[in-house]
Scaffold this active site. Structure first.
Site, PDB file in Angstrom:
ATOM      1  N   ASP A  13       0.880  -1.152   0.000  1.00  0.00           N
ATOM      2  CA  ASP A  13       0.000   0.000   0.000  1.00  0.00           C
ATOM      3  C   ASP A  13       0.930   1.218   0.000  1.00  0.00           C
ATOM      4  O   ASP A  13       2.127   1.084   0.296  1.00  0.00           O
ATOM      5  CB  ASP A  13      -0.870  -0.039   1.268  1.00  0.00           C
ATOM      6  N   LEU A  14       0.399   2.383  -0.309  1.00  0.00           N
ATOM      7  CA  LEU A  14       1.236   3.583  -0.373  1.00  0.00           C
ATOM      8  C   LEU A  14       1.073   4.437   0.881  1.00  0.00           C
ATOM      9  O   LEU A  14       2.028   4.733   1.586  1.00  0.00           O
ATOM     10  CB  LEU A  14       0.865   4.394  -1.618  1.00  0.00           C
ATOM     11  N   ASP A  15      -0.163   4.790   1.165  1.00  0.00           N
ATOM     12  CA  ASP A  15      -0.420   5.749   2.218  1.00  0.00           C
ATOM     13  C   ASP A  15      -0.260   5.132   3.600  1.00  0.00           C
ATOM     14  O   ASP A  15      -0.845   4.095   3.899  1.00  0.00           O
ATOM     15  CB  ASP A  15      -1.845   6.294   2.059  1.00  0.00           C
ATOM     16  N   THR A  21       0.379  10.291   2.841  1.00  0.00           N
ATOM     17  CA  THR A  21      -0.445  11.223   2.058  1.00  0.00           C
ATOM     18  C   THR A  21      -1.784  11.478   2.728  1.00  0.00           C
ATOM     19  O   THR A  21      -2.520  12.344   2.290  1.00  0.00           O
ATOM     20  CB  THR A  21      -0.691  10.700   0.625  1.00  0.00           C
ATOM     21  N   LYS A  49     -10.008   7.225   5.926  1.00  0.00           N
ATOM     22  CA  LYS A  49      -8.725   6.561   5.648  1.00  0.00           C
ATOM     23  C   LYS A  49      -8.930   5.281   4.855  1.00  0.00           C
ATOM     24  O   LYS A  49      -9.708   4.419   5.240  1.00  0.00           O
ATOM     25  CB  LYS A  49      -7.998   6.255   6.951  1.00  0.00           C
ATOM     26  N   GLY A  50      -8.205   5.176   3.744  1.00  0.00           N
ATOM     27  CA  GLY A  50      -8.165   3.928   2.987  1.00  0.00           C
ATOM     28  C   GLY A  50      -9.392   3.612   2.156  1.00  0.00           C
ATOM     29  O   GLY A  50      -9.521   2.518   1.635  1.00  0.00           O
ATOM     30  N   ARG A  53     -12.265   7.606  -3.389  1.00  0.00           N
ATOM     31  CA  ARG A  53     -12.628   9.027  -3.469  1.00  0.00           C
ATOM     32  C   ARG A  53     -14.145   9.239  -3.417  1.00  0.00           C
ATOM     33  O   ARG A  53     -14.628  10.070  -2.648  1.00  0.00           O
ATOM     34  CB  ARG A  53     -12.049   9.612  -4.764  1.00  0.00           C
ATOM     35  N   LYS A  82     -11.780  18.160  -5.161  1.00  0.00           N
ATOM     36  CA  LYS A  82     -10.934  17.656  -4.075  1.00  0.00           C
ATOM     37  C   LYS A  82      -9.600  17.201  -4.625  1.00  0.00           C
ATOM     38  O   LYS A  82      -8.538  17.461  -4.046  1.00  0.00           O
ATOM     39  CB  LYS A  82     -11.634  16.495  -3.350  1.00  0.00           C
ATOM     40  N   SER A 120      -2.275   0.530  -4.450  1.00  0.00           N
ATOM     41  CA  SER A 120      -2.892   1.708  -3.847  1.00  0.00           C
ATOM     42  C   SER A 120      -4.160   2.057  -4.608  1.00  0.00           C
ATOM     43  O   SER A 120      -4.185   2.009  -5.836  1.00  0.00           O
ATOM     44  CB  SER A 120      -1.921   2.895  -3.908  1.00  0.00           C
ATOM     45  N   ALA A 121      -5.195   2.430  -3.862  1.00  0.00           N
ATOM     46  CA  ALA A 121      -6.452   2.838  -4.512  1.00  0.00           C
ATOM     47  C   ALA A 121      -6.343   4.238  -5.101  1.00  0.00           C
ATOM     48  O   ALA A 121      -7.244   4.703  -5.792  1.00  0.00           O
ATOM     49  CB  ALA A 121      -7.593   2.784  -3.492  1.00  0.00           C
ATOM     50  N   SER A 122      -5.215   4.909  -4.840  1.00  0.00           N
ATOM     51  CA  SER A 122      -5.051   6.282  -5.310  1.00  0.00           C
ATOM     52  C   SER A 122      -4.648   6.348  -6.779  1.00  0.00           C
ATOM     53  O   SER A 122      -3.667   5.734  -7.188  1.00  0.00           O
ATOM     54  CB  SER A 122      -3.989   6.995  -4.477  1.00  0.00           C
ATOM     55  N   ASN A 124      -3.442   8.864  -7.996  1.00  0.00           N
ATOM     56  CA  ASN A 124      -2.265   9.738  -8.014  1.00  0.00           C
ATOM     57  C   ASN A 124      -0.991   9.047  -7.552  1.00  0.00           C
ATOM     58  O   ASN A 124       0.059   9.686  -7.434  1.00  0.00           O
ATOM     59  CB  ASN A 124      -2.510  10.963  -7.116  1.00  0.00           C
ATOM     60  N   LYS A 151     -11.018  -2.081  -0.940  1.00  0.00           N
ATOM     61  CA  LYS A 151     -10.684  -2.807   0.274  1.00  0.00           C
ATOM     62  C   LYS A 151     -11.878  -2.696   1.233  1.00  0.00           C
ATOM     63  O   LYS A 151     -12.512  -1.649   1.249  1.00  0.00           O
ATOM     64  CB  LYS A 151      -9.440  -2.193   0.926  1.00  0.00           C
ATOM     65  N   GLU A 175       0.486  -3.043   4.832  1.00  0.00           N
ATOM     66  CA  GLU A 175      -0.668  -2.168   5.043  1.00  0.00           C
ATOM     67  C   GLU A 175      -0.611  -1.439   6.384  1.00  0.00           C
ATOM     68  O   GLU A 175       0.049  -1.891   7.310  1.00  0.00           O
ATOM     69  CB  GLU A 175      -1.957  -3.019   5.044  1.00  0.00           C
ATOM     70  N   ASP A 176      -1.369  -0.341   6.476  1.00  0.00           N
ATOM     71  CA  ASP A 176      -1.484   0.338   7.776  1.00  0.00           C
ATOM     72  C   ASP A 176      -2.936   0.440   8.241  1.00  0.00           C
ATOM     73  O   ASP A 176      -3.198   0.995   9.296  1.00  0.00           O
ATOM     74  CB  ASP A 176      -0.895   1.755   7.695  1.00  0.00           C
TER      75      ASP A 176
END
Length: 223
Positions: A13-15, A21, A49-50, A53, A82, A120-122, A124, A151, A175-176
């Site tokens: 995962d990224l964030d 982020t 979180k997670g 969008r 956003k 990542s679901a992002s 970006n 997720k 993951e976090d």
């Protein structure tokens, strides 16, 4: 149970794992909530979180009792607004925004021949990796546009392993968030959680923070 010697790949995962982020997302959502007249709260910030969008937007609208005030097209527009806020924040990022110990961990993984992918679901994520100067560590990135479920559905982690051409049980997902850990477990991968041990209790192993995540420490926990 998978042994450490069986592990060939890591799906990240990224964030909250490589960088934080969520602070930037929080700033961008807060700006949007303010513009819509929705009161911001810690509870709302934590709930976002997670999740995707559009789901985040729905949560904000619901918090303000405004879930029926906008057409789908208007909601898309708000989500875009956003994202514009968020990208402006991302563009200020540098390698100094990599979480403690994570660059050394990625270097070690690469040096020892592990395969890496990003789940990542992002949308970006590639932009963020570019700002962190980590893009070449992750040639394989799951395309969020290809996903039909968020997720805790395992889809994103399943695809992360498929990109590496590895069976799920040879991959560790990192993951976090509890929803992310659930997704890794459902995908049949070994789950590594970073954060609160109670919150991430379903993970195969938990580290309090990113600085503790090393191959040696993972080997000790997996055996």
């Amino acid at each position: 149970m998978t042994k450490f010697a069986d592990i060939k790949g890591f799906v990240f995962d990224l964030d909250g794992v490589i960088t934080d982020t969520s602070i930037l997302h929080g700033t961008a959502w807060h700006q949007l909530a303010d513009s819509l007249g929705v009161a911001w709260s810690d509870e709302l910030a934590n709930g976002l979180k997670g999740i995707s969008r559009m789901d985040s937007l729905e949560m904000i609208l619901k918090a303000g009792g405004k879930e029926n005030d906008y057409t789908q097209a208007e909601k898309e527009q708000l989500a875009t607004q956003k994202n514009t806020n968020y990208v402006a924040e991302v563009d200020k990022m540098t390698p100094a925004n990599i979480l403690p110990g994570m660059k050394a961990f990625l270097d070690d993984l690469r040096a020892k021949g592990y395969q890496l992918s990003l789940a990542s679901a992002s949308k970006n994520a590639p932009r963020v990796l570019g700002k962190l100067q980590l893009a070449d560590y992750f040639p394989k990135i799951v395309d969020p546009a290809s996903l039909t479920h968020g997720k805790p559905d395992p889809e994103i982690y399943t695809k992360g392993a498929e990109l590496l051409n590895l069976p799920a049980n040879q991959c560790i997902g990192v993951e976090d968030a509890a929803a992310g850990v659930a997704a890794i477990n459902a995908a049949g991968e070994v789950s590594l959680g970073i954060g609160d041990a109670t919150e991430l209790g379903a993970a195969d192993m938990v580290f309090a923070d990113t600085a503790e995540v090393t191959l040696d420490n993972i080997a000790k926990k997996l055996g």
